[in-house]
Design a protein around this motif. Structure first.
Motif, PDB file in Angstrom:
ATOM      1  N   GLU A 187       0.804  -1.199  -0.029  1.00 14.07           N
ATOM      2  CA  GLU A 187       0.047  -0.212   0.090  1.00 14.07           C
ATOM      3  C   GLU A 187       0.852   1.207  -0.063  1.00 14.07           C
ATOM      4  OE1 GLU A 187      -2.281  -0.634   3.681  1.00 14.07           O
ATOM      5  OE2 GLU A 187      -3.594  -2.211   2.598  1.00 14.07           O
ATOM      6  N   VAL A 188       0.956   2.108  -0.900  1.00 10.18           N
ATOM      7  CA  VAL A 188       1.756   3.048  -1.305  1.00 10.18           C
ATOM      8  C   VAL A 188       0.976   4.427  -1.299  1.00 10.18           C
ATOM      9  CG1 VAL A 188       3.312   4.001  -3.032  1.00 10.18           C
ATOM     10  CG2 VAL A 188       3.091   1.431  -2.547  1.00 10.18           C
ATOM     11  N   ASP A 189       1.304   5.339  -0.584  1.00 13.29           N
ATOM     12  CA  ASP A 189       0.701   6.714  -0.322  1.00 13.29           C
ATOM     13  C   ASP A 189       1.462   7.673  -1.006  1.00 13.29           C
ATOM     14  OD1 ASP A 189      -1.542   5.846   1.169  1.00 13.29           O
ATOM     15  OD2 ASP A 189      -0.336   5.793   2.839  1.00 13.29           O
ATOM     16  N   GLY A 190       1.442   7.631  -2.392  1.00 12.71           N
ATOM     17  CA  GLY A 190       2.362   8.685  -3.258  1.00 12.71           C
ATOM     18  C   GLY A 190       2.779   8.041  -4.336  1.00 12.71           C
ATOM     19  N   PRO A 191       3.293   8.854  -5.324  1.00 10.70           N
ATOM     20  CA  PRO A 191       3.786   7.952  -6.627  1.00 10.70           C
ATOM     21  C   PRO A 191       5.005   7.237  -6.511  1.00 10.70           C
ATOM     22  CG  PRO A 191       4.267  10.507  -6.541  1.00 10.70           C
ATOM     23  CD  PRO A 191       3.334  10.321  -5.183  1.00 10.70           C
ATOM     24  N   VAL A 192       4.959   6.297  -7.244  1.00  8.16           N
ATOM     25  CA  VAL A 192       6.197   5.304  -7.424  1.00  8.16           C
ATOM     26  C   VAL A 192       7.182   6.245  -8.020  1.00  8.16           C
ATOM     27  CG1 VAL A 192       6.936   3.176  -8.118  1.00  8.16           C
ATOM     28  CG2 VAL A 192       4.682   3.479  -7.317  1.00  8.16           C
ATOM     29  N   ARG A 193       8.480   6.147  -7.458  1.00  6.43           N
ATOM     30  CA  ARG A 193       9.673   6.596  -8.117  1.00  6.43           C
ATOM     31  C   ARG A 193      10.275   5.779  -9.092  1.00  6.43           C
ATOM     32  NH1 ARG A 193      11.212  11.267  -5.337  1.00  6.43           N
ATOM     33  NH2 ARG A 193      10.362  11.320  -3.197  1.00  6.43           N
ATOM     34  N   PHE A 194      11.034   6.201 -10.260  1.00  2.00           N
ATOM     35  CA  PHE A 194      11.468   5.327 -11.338  1.00  2.00           C
ATOM     36  C   PHE A 194      12.886   5.917 -11.489  1.00  2.00           C
ATOM     37  CE2 PHE A 194       7.058   4.661 -12.284  1.00  2.00           C
ATOM     38  CZ  PHE A 194       7.052   3.275 -12.371  1.00  2.00           C
ATOM     39  N   PRO A 195      13.792   5.166 -11.880  1.00  2.00           N
ATOM     40  CA  PRO A 195      15.181   5.884 -12.384  1.00  2.00           C
ATOM     41  C   PRO A 195      14.985   6.639 -13.454  1.00  2.00           C
ATOM     42  CG  PRO A 195      14.974   3.373 -12.950  1.00  2.00           C
ATOM     43  CD  PRO A 195      13.723   3.776 -12.125  1.00  2.00           C
ATOM     44  N   ASP A 196      15.811   7.298 -13.882  1.00  2.00           N
ATOM     45  CA  ASP A 196      16.124   8.057 -15.213  1.00  2.00           C
ATOM     46  C   ASP A 196      15.726   7.196 -16.287  1.00  2.00           C
ATOM     47  OD1 ASP A 196      16.163  10.522 -13.616  1.00  2.00           O
ATOM     48  OD2 ASP A 196      18.162  10.517 -13.694  1.00  2.00           O
ATOM     49  N   LEU A 197      14.599   7.391 -17.034  1.00  2.00           N
ATOM     50  CA  LEU A 197      14.341   6.447 -18.183  1.00  2.00           C
ATOM     51  C   LEU A 197      14.481   7.367 -19.414  1.00  2.00           C
ATOM     52  CD1 LEU A 197      11.391   4.458 -16.962  1.00  2.00           C
ATOM     53  CD2 LEU A 197      13.687   3.836 -16.759  1.00  2.00           C
ATOM     54  N   TRP A 198      14.782   6.817 -20.463  1.00  2.00           N
ATOM     55  CA  TRP A 198      14.946   7.983 -21.844  1.00  2.00           C
ATOM     56  C   TRP A 198      13.970   7.024 -22.859  1.00  2.00           C
ATOM     57  CZ3 TRP A 198      17.198   5.309 -26.147  1.00  2.00           C
ATOM     58  CH2 TRP A 198      17.886   4.505 -25.890  1.00  2.00           C
ATOM     59  N   GLY A 199      13.616   7.855 -23.909  1.00  2.00           N
ATOM     60  CA  GLY A 199      12.657   7.312 -24.771  1.00  2.00           C
ATOM     61  C   GLY A 199      11.355   6.970 -24.311  1.00  2.00           C
ATOM     62  N   VAL A 200      10.773   7.789 -23.446  1.00  2.00           N
ATOM     63  CA  VAL A 200       9.740   7.397 -22.830  1.00  2.00           C
ATOM     64  C   VAL A 200       8.699   8.556 -23.901  1.00  2.00           C
ATOM     65  CG1 VAL A 200       7.985   7.436 -21.065  1.00  2.00           C
ATOM     66  CG2 VAL A 200      10.096   6.941 -20.604  1.00  2.00           C
ATOM     67  N   PRO A 201       7.678   7.822 -24.280  1.00  7.29           N
ATOM     68  CA  PRO A 201       6.832   8.572 -25.243  1.00  7.29           C
ATOM     69  C   PRO A 201       6.126   9.652 -24.573  1.00  7.29           C
ATOM     70  CG  PRO A 201       6.178   6.256 -25.479  1.00  7.29           C
ATOM     71  CD  PRO A 201       7.225   6.303 -24.495  1.00  7.29           C
ATOM     72  N   GLU A 202       5.862  10.832 -24.941  1.00  3.55           N
ATOM     73  CA  GLU A 202       5.338  12.084 -24.402  1.00  3.55           C
ATOM     74  C   GLU A 202       3.952  11.829 -23.675  1.00  3.55           C
ATOM     75  OE1 GLU A 202       4.247  16.826 -25.167  1.00  3.55           O
ATOM     76  OE2 GLU A 202       5.548  15.517 -26.949  1.00  3.55           O
ATOM     77  N   ASN A 228      -4.487   2.440  -3.459  1.00  3.98           N
ATOM     78  CA  ASN A 228      -3.270   2.977  -3.280  1.00  3.98           C
ATOM     79  C   ASN A 228      -2.334   1.477  -3.247  1.00  3.98           C
ATOM     80  OD1 ASN A 228      -3.859   1.402  -0.777  1.00  3.98           O
ATOM     81  ND2 ASN A 228      -2.908   2.907   0.529  1.00  3.98           N
ATOM     82  N   HIS A 229      -2.895   0.490  -3.996  1.00  6.57           N
ATOM     83  CA  HIS A 229      -2.200  -0.928  -4.169  1.00  6.57           C
ATOM     84  C   HIS A 229      -1.328  -0.828  -5.146  1.00  6.57           C
ATOM     85  CE1 HIS A 229      -2.234  -5.135  -5.697  1.00  6.57           C
ATOM     86  NE2 HIS A 229      -1.572  -5.081  -4.665  1.00  6.57           N
ATOM     87  N   ARG A 230      -0.062  -1.327  -5.040  1.00  6.10           N
ATOM     88  CA  ARG A 230       0.922  -1.383  -6.153  1.00  6.10           C
ATOM     89  C   ARG A 230       1.717  -3.050  -5.894  1.00  6.10           C
ATOM     90  NH1 ARG A 230      -1.593   2.208  -7.077  1.00  6.10           N
ATOM     91  NH2 ARG A 230      -1.083   4.397  -7.504  1.00  6.10           N
ATOM     92  N   ARG A 231       2.087  -3.251  -7.079  1.00  5.88           N
ATOM     93  CA  ARG A 231       2.618  -4.434  -6.913  1.00  5.88           C
ATOM     94  C   ARG A 231       4.160  -4.511  -7.843  1.00  5.88           C
ATOM     95  NH1 ARG A 231      -0.257 -10.015  -8.504  1.00  5.88           N
ATOM     96  NH2 ARG A 231      -0.622  -9.779  -6.555  1.00  5.88           N
ATOM     97  N   TRP A 232       5.076  -5.264  -7.225  1.00  3.24           N
ATOM     98  CA  TRP A 232       6.425  -5.224  -7.680  1.00  3.24           C
ATOM     99  C   TRP A 232       6.579  -7.040  -7.860  1.00  3.24           C
ATOM    100  CZ3 TRP A 232       5.400  -1.440  -4.672  1.00  3.24           C
ATOM    101  CH2 TRP A 232       5.949  -0.303  -5.071  1.00  3.24           C
ATOM    102  N   GLU A 233       7.122  -7.207  -9.272  1.00  7.45           N
ATOM    103  CA  GLU A 233       7.559  -8.631  -9.414  1.00  7.45           C
ATOM    104  C   GLU A 233       9.106  -8.429  -9.748  1.00  7.45           C
ATOM    105  OE1 GLU A 233       5.234  -9.600 -12.466  1.00  7.45           O
ATOM    106  OE2 GLU A 233       3.166  -9.923 -11.221  1.00  7.45           O
ATOM    107  N   PRO A 263       5.548   7.252   1.813  1.00 10.54           N
ATOM    108  CA  PRO A 263       5.082   6.396   2.896  1.00 10.54           C
ATOM    109  C   PRO A 263       4.547   4.968   2.364  1.00 10.54           C
ATOM    110  CG  PRO A 263       4.342   8.619   2.944  1.00 10.54           C
ATOM    111  CD  PRO A 263       4.952   8.501   1.733  1.00 10.54           C
ATOM    112  N   HIS A 264       4.519   3.860   2.733  1.00 11.54           N
ATOM    113  CA  HIS A 264       4.007   2.507   2.314  1.00 11.54           C
ATOM    114  C   HIS A 264       4.202   1.578   3.327  1.00 11.54           C
ATOM    115  CE1 HIS A 264       8.536   2.291   1.926  1.00 11.54           C
ATOM    116  NE2 HIS A 264       8.385   0.944   2.000  1.00 11.54           N
TER     117      HIS A 264
END
Length: 500
Positions: A187-202, A228-233, A263-264
């Motif tokens: 359960e995640v109370d906020g946006p998930v963070r991602f590494p710096d990615l390139w080539g992501v469509p606008e 607020n449910h998120r999953r990782w595999e 917060p999670h």
């Protein structure tokens, strides 16, 4: 005696019971657990499943808990995009979105609660399956506590470790894919963070995409969810121990890059073996396997539970026809020939994706990334829904344009097509046509669908189509010819090659 007994009241079994109950069949549902499993397992379904929930009359109960998302993004070893299957800005010919995420305990409870609307459905919770015997009259089930029950037909929806499949001694065809993964729900109370990615469509919103990190250091998937449910595999690497990787400190280390400062709460962490398996026989006498009891799919396109719902949608209209005396028992022999190649094609696509996702050699991963980017330059990127093939055999007008395709569901004014026309067999024609009582005729010159179905027919050079109760196109052509062929195929009066 019941018309149908269903073993297992997970999403597939509960959906089957709702669909059969709506058809007026007497149904017994056996479930060994008193309550739905309290933690999430399946998390994804697509537009076809939402349409099936419409068919079963449960859409209003389940739709509010669905999270409408925007597709899939695959990221290479260098954190650049290698494949984008997004849906933003694309037409919605089926009206529903291509991708929905949900919380399985909620979905199961909604489907169970909906059974109360069907007077002919009996749900027995806390009752286990222990064995079965078949004779000319039907199937006798041995149940826990020394009880028995009898049904004309049985559908086993009792999961990947199916006791019914084992009792029937049905073997599994192994498609040679097995990889260990750790699944983490939070359960995640906020946006998930991602590494710096390139080539992501606008147009891509990472918070609304299923993001596959095809990183040879550790392949991983980040999945959105409802609320607020998120999953990782996370793929387990050679030499890693399942139990050790489920320890809280290891789980925390794996999710830390995505949740730093967010917060999670970790809900669960469990290891799975992602398989590609298909039962060799889906029918034995009056017993049918469905869902994970019949096949197991790697999760890379989120089609595991979808397969099971398609299984019972295929089977339900045929069972209703047979039980009501409108078709011979042999109609049910088309179940596996129609579904097996369909399932096999999607599992093969998922296994193929799994093979490139699970590359652990850095040089091989770099070569993969370059190859996939070059391919993307000359190939239009589709969506995950495009992976679902037409039905290719069975109760179809083979060799007619559009035969076996999933049919569109445009809006008719402010309503969806199926809510206007009803379900069952439907004949869509440019003008009114004669048809038997069990076929609903829909004249396009009186249908306010913005010309969507006429355009579908134009694209296939046809003036009419006959639609099956499971929303797959029987065929296109002259209405009288289509109905005559349908009747002959169902009655077994004509034969055509049925591929197993």
């Amino acid at each position: 005696m019941f018309d149908v007994a269903i073993i297992g009241c997970g999403p597939v079994g509960a959906f089957a019971a709702n669909l059969l109950g709506k058809s007026g069949l007497s149904v017994l549902v056996i479930e060994k657990e008193a309550n739905p499993y309290p933690l999430p397992r399946a998390v994804h379904l697509d537009h076809e499943m939402m349409r099936l929930f419409q068919s079963a009359g449960v859409i209003d109960a389940v739709a509010g808990d669905m999270c409408d998302t925007e597709g899939h993004l695959h990221v290479g070893a260098d954190h650049g995009v290698i494949k984008y299957m997004g849906t933003v800005g694309r037409a919605r010919p089926f009206s529903w979105s291509n991708d929905y995420f949900f919380y399985q305990p909620e979905l199961e409870q909604h489907l169970r609660d909906a059974l109360a609307a069907h007077a002919t459905v009996e749900l027995r919770l806390g009752v286990g399956f222990e064995g079965l015997e078949q004779d000319a009259d039907g199937v006798t089930l041995q149940l826990s506590g020394g009880d028995t029950a009898k049904a004309r037909y049985v559908i086993a929806c009792d999961g990947s470790r199916s006791a019914v499949r084992k009792a029937l001694d049905v073997r599994l065809d192994d498609l040679d894919f097995e990889e260990p993964w750790l699944v983490v729900d939070a359960e995640v109370d906020g946006p998930v963070r991602f590494p710096d990615l390139w080539g992501v469509p606008e147009a891509a919103d990472l918070q609304k995409l299923s993001v596959m990190m095809c990183d040879p250091k550790r392949p991983a998937t980040i999945v959105p969810g409802r609320g607020n449910h998120r999953r990782w595999e996370f793929m387990l690497l050679p030499g890693e121990n399942d139990q050790a990787m489920m320890e809280p400190h290891n789980v925390a280390a794996l999710v830390a890059p995505y949740l730093s400062g967010v917060p999670h709460r970790i809900v669960r962490a469990a290891t799975y073996r992602f398989h590609g398996l298909i039962a060799e026989r889906w029918r034995q006498g009056g017993v049918f396997l469905a869902g994970d009891a019949a096949h197991q799919t790697p999760p890379f396109f989120g089609q595991g539970m979808c397969h099971g719902l398609r299984d019972v949608a295929n089977l339900a209209w045929k069972l209703a026809a047979v039980v009501k005396g409108d078709a011979p028992d042999a109609l049910l022999d088309t179940y596996q020939p129609e579904r097996d190649p369909h399932v096999r094609a999607v599992i093969s696509a998922a296994v193929g994706a799994g093979r490139y996702i699970c590359v652990l050699d850095p040089q091989a991963a770099a070569a993969r990334d370059a190859e996939m980017r070059e391919a993307a330059k000359v190939t239009q990127q589709g969506t995950a829904a495009d992976l679902i093939p037409p039905i290719s055999t069975g109760i179809l007008a083979l060799d007619t344009a559009g035969s076996g395709e999933r049919f569109i569901q445009p809006r008719v004014g402010n309503l969806l097509l199926d809510d206007v026309t009803g379900g069952g067999w439907r004949l869509f024609a440019r003008h009114a046509e004669a048809a038997p009582e069990d076929v609903t005729v829909v004249a396009l010159d009186t249908l306010d669908d913005g010309g969507a179905i006429a355009a579908w027919l134009d694209a296939r050079g046809a003036d009419a189509l006959l639609l099956r109760p499971d929303h797959y196109v029987f065929g296109t052509g002259e209405p009288a010819d289509l109905i005559a062929l349908r009747d002959a195929l169902i009655a077994g009066a004509v034969s055509q090659e049925i591929a197993a």
